[in-house]
Design a protein around this motif. Structure first.
Motif, mmCIF file in Angstrom:
data_model
loop_
_atom_site.group_PDB
_atom_site.id
_atom_site.type_symbol
_atom_site.label_atom_id
_atom_site.label_comp_id
_atom_site.label_asym_id
_atom_site.label_seq_id
_atom_site.Cartn_x
_atom_site.Cartn_y
_atom_site.Cartn_z
ATOM 1 N N ALA A 110 -49.242 49.302 -81.080
ATOM 2 C CA ALA A 110 -47.877 49.838 -80.967
ATOM 3 C C ALA A 110 -47.924 51.327 -80.638
ATOM 4 O O ALA A 110 -47.138 51.827 -79.821
ATOM 5 C CB ALA A 110 -47.114 49.605 -82.263
ATOM 6 N N THR A 111 -48.856 52.037 -81.274
ATOM 7 C CA THR A 111 -48.991 53.469 -81.012
ATOM 8 C C THR A 111 -49.336 53.724 -79.544
ATOM 9 O O THR A 111 -48.773 54.617 -78.904
ATOM 10 C CB THR A 111 -50.080 54.074 -81.911
ATOM 11 N N LYS A 112 -50.253 52.927 -79.015
ATOM 12 C CA LYS A 112 -50.643 53.116 -77.609
ATOM 13 C C LYS A 112 -49.499 52.789 -76.659
ATOM 14 O O LYS A 112 -49.365 53.403 -75.599
ATOM 15 C CB LYS A 112 -51.876 52.268 -77.288
ATOM 16 N N PHE A 113 -48.680 51.798 -77.010
ATOM 17 C CA PHE A 113 -47.532 51.483 -76.161
ATOM 18 C C PHE A 113 -46.640 52.709 -75.995
ATOM 19 O O PHE A 113 -46.232 53.053 -74.881
ATOM 20 C CB PHE A 113 -46.742 50.327 -76.761
ATOM 21 N N ILE A 295 -43.099 51.977 -68.823
ATOM 22 C CA ILE A 295 -43.230 50.881 -69.792
ATOM 23 C C ILE A 295 -44.322 49.908 -69.355
ATOM 24 O O ILE A 295 -45.044 49.352 -70.184
ATOM 25 C CB ILE A 295 -41.888 50.137 -69.950
ATOM 26 N N ARG A 296 -44.442 49.727 -68.071
ATOM 27 C CA ARG A 296 -45.467 48.813 -67.539
ATOM 28 C C ARG A 296 -46.864 49.286 -67.954
ATOM 29 O O ARG A 296 -47.701 48.484 -68.376
ATOM 30 C CB ARG A 296 -45.330 48.739 -66.022
ATOM 31 N N GLU A 297 -47.110 50.572 -67.833
ATOM 32 C CA GLU A 297 -48.423 51.091 -68.210
ATOM 33 C C GLU A 297 -48.597 51.108 -69.720
ATOM 34 O O GLU A 297 -49.708 50.922 -70.229
ATOM 35 C CB GLU A 297 -48.638 52.498 -67.642
ATOM 36 N N GLY A 298 -47.500 51.298 -70.456
ATOM 37 C CA GLY A 298 -47.580 51.222 -71.907
ATOM 38 C C GLY A 298 -48.009 49.848 -72.371
ATOM 39 O O GLY A 298 -48.800 49.704 -73.319
ATOM 40 N N TYR A 441 -36.227 48.401 -68.544
ATOM 41 C CA TYR A 441 -37.324 47.694 -67.867
ATOM 42 C C TYR A 441 -37.257 46.195 -68.113
ATOM 43 O O TYR A 441 -37.336 45.394 -67.176
ATOM 44 C CB TYR A 441 -38.680 48.234 -68.362
ATOM 45 N N PHE A 442 -37.102 45.800 -69.362
ATOM 46 C CA PHE A 442 -37.097 44.375 -69.692
ATOM 47 C C PHE A 442 -35.866 43.670 -69.143
ATOM 48 O O PHE A 442 -35.922 42.481 -68.769
ATOM 49 C CB PHE A 442 -37.200 44.183 -71.204
#
Length: 447
Positions: A110-113, A295-298, A441-442
């Motif tokens: 979650a942190t990396k997202f 968001i895609r890269e997250g 994004y979603f």
């Protein structure tokens, strides 16, 4: 003088990784989990599709494809932290430390997202139009110039945290152990390692991305096959090893000092070194991805801790625990992992397999970490001067080859702790920005 420096760094590492920083990393990660309503986890399949290139756009801004960005980030994390760092965790905290590495990894996803989505949202450019990213740019562009001291703190700590101290040290130790050389040869090994590393790191981010995208799939598959072979030979012990991990996670009986708090701290520290979630290095790499969709890269970045800690570290831990060498040996780090492999694999295959994997894992880490340091130096000075960090980086490989493993661990732990403070704080303050972009994004892609 060096002994004084060793003692100071050891004391600082122990102090800074006490409860305040644990609360920041774990507490921050739990906040990200709850604040996101676990939504990113529901789109793991979509993240895999992005990684496979389904949404690649060669005309989008950036230097690396999604796959190259993740490969480069994983190349920096799936390395000695997985082969050697797991052994360090078991020796320091007992089998239960592995459980807390798992918990830290789940929270770290979650942190990396959040941190890697922000890295794309708040990118900068140098004079040549090359994209630059990382927590320092997130802070200055996302929070404003009044927060710049926090960004400077990250970059200064990053100059130390991205040094190859642990990796070069354990690469050298592996070769000395396997070839049965005395410690006097470590200088020569360090010089050779520095020479090989310079061939890639001097080529910049694009060369690092190309090399990493070729090395990472190979090294993960090779390691997976090897450790699975060991576990098949020890299959009857595996259920007991899982039970040992879970039972020891809450008793702390096998931990040095026997304290549950120490056990948790050990697991979180080693997980942070392994997958770097919340530390701030991965956002520097993911921020260079060719995409207009943060968001895609997250989502892609979330895959990192899953591969790194939940898969690779678990395999290493089971191999060490099932052989029992952690109870009968005085070795630590790579020497303990090597002993575990040799106790099961016949005809000296353990030496051969470990040296191949250590070289591949180690060099992949050496290649990627150099880019992080150049980015930090470029922020503190000017981007065009960042490349000069590589010269310090190459020299540090030689020095790291001969220092004690305890010094290498404490040095990186200390720097990582300082880096985590600006990374997590900026992520928490800008989390609402990520949620707003995620909603758009979603809805847009209906994934």
């Amino acid at each position: 003088m060096f002994k004084i420096a060793e003692d100071f760094i050891a004391g600082f590492s122990s102090w800074v990784w006490d409860w305040p920083l644990l609360v920041l990393l774990i507490g921050g990660g739990i906040f990200f989990l709850i604040y996101s309503r676990f939504t990113p986890f529901f789109y793991f399949k979509h993240a895999i599709d992005v990684l496979r290139g389904k949404y690649d756009n060669e005309h989008a801004p950036g230097q690396l494809s999604h796959f190259q960005a993740l490969s480069s980030a994983i190349a920096a994390t799936v390395g000695m932290g997985n082969i050697s760092g797991v052994a360090v965790a078991i020796v320091a905290g007992g089998p239960g430390a592995i459980f807390w590495m798992w918990i830290s990894a789940l929270i770290g996803m979650a942190t990396k997202f959040y941190t890697c989505s922000l890295a794309v949202m708040y990118r900068s450019k140098d004079d040549k139009g090359t994209l630059l990213s990382g927590p320092m740019y997130v802070i200055t562009k996302g929070l404003g110039t009044q927060w710049k001291p926090l960004a400077i703190l990250f970059a200064l700590a990053g100059l130390v945290g991205t040094l190859p101290a642990f990796t070069a040290n354990q690469l050298t130790q592996t070769l000395v152990d396997i070839l049965d050389w005395d410690d006097g040869y470590k200088w020569y090994i360090g010089i050779v390692l520095a020479g090989f590393a310079s061939l890639v790191v001097m080529g910049g981010i694009k060369r690092i991305g190309i090399v990493a995208s070729r090395l990472v799939p190979f090294m993960v598959v090779l390691y997976f096959i090897t450790v699975i072979t060991i576990l098949v030979l020890q299959i009857e012990k595996i259920p007991d090893m899982f039970m040992l991990i879970f039972s020891d996670a809450f008793s702390g009986k096998a931990a040095a000092g026997g304290a549950l708090g120490y056990l948790i701290k050990t697991g979180v520290k080693r997980a942070a070194f392994s997958n770097e979630a919340g530390i701030g290095t991965a956002p520097m790499m993911h921020g260079t991805a060719k995409t207009n969709e943060p968001i895609r890269e997250g989502l892609v970045a979330m895959i990192g801790p899953a591969i790194d800690t939940l898969l690779v570290c678990t395999l290493t831990a089971l191999a060490i625990l099932s052989t029992g060498v952690w109870q009968s040996s005085n070795d630590n780090g790579i020497s303990l992992t090597l002993e575990a492999f040799n106790s099961v694999l016949p005809y000296g295959l353990g030496d051969i397999v470990v040296v191949i994997m250590v070289l591949v894992f180690g060099f992949s880490t050496l290649f990627s970490y150099s880019y992080y340091g150049t980015t930090c130096l470029g922020f503190l000075t000017k981007p065009k001067y960042g490349k000069y960090y590589n010269y310090l980086y190459i020299v540090s490989i030689i020095i790291a080859a001969v220092v004690k493993i305890e010094f290498a661990i404490n040095l990186i732990d200390s720097a990582f702790a300082i880096m985590a403070i600006p990374t997590v704080i900026s992520g928490l303050l800008l989390a609402s920005k990520v949620n707003a972009r995620a909603k758009i994004y979603f809805e847009k892609y209906k994934v």
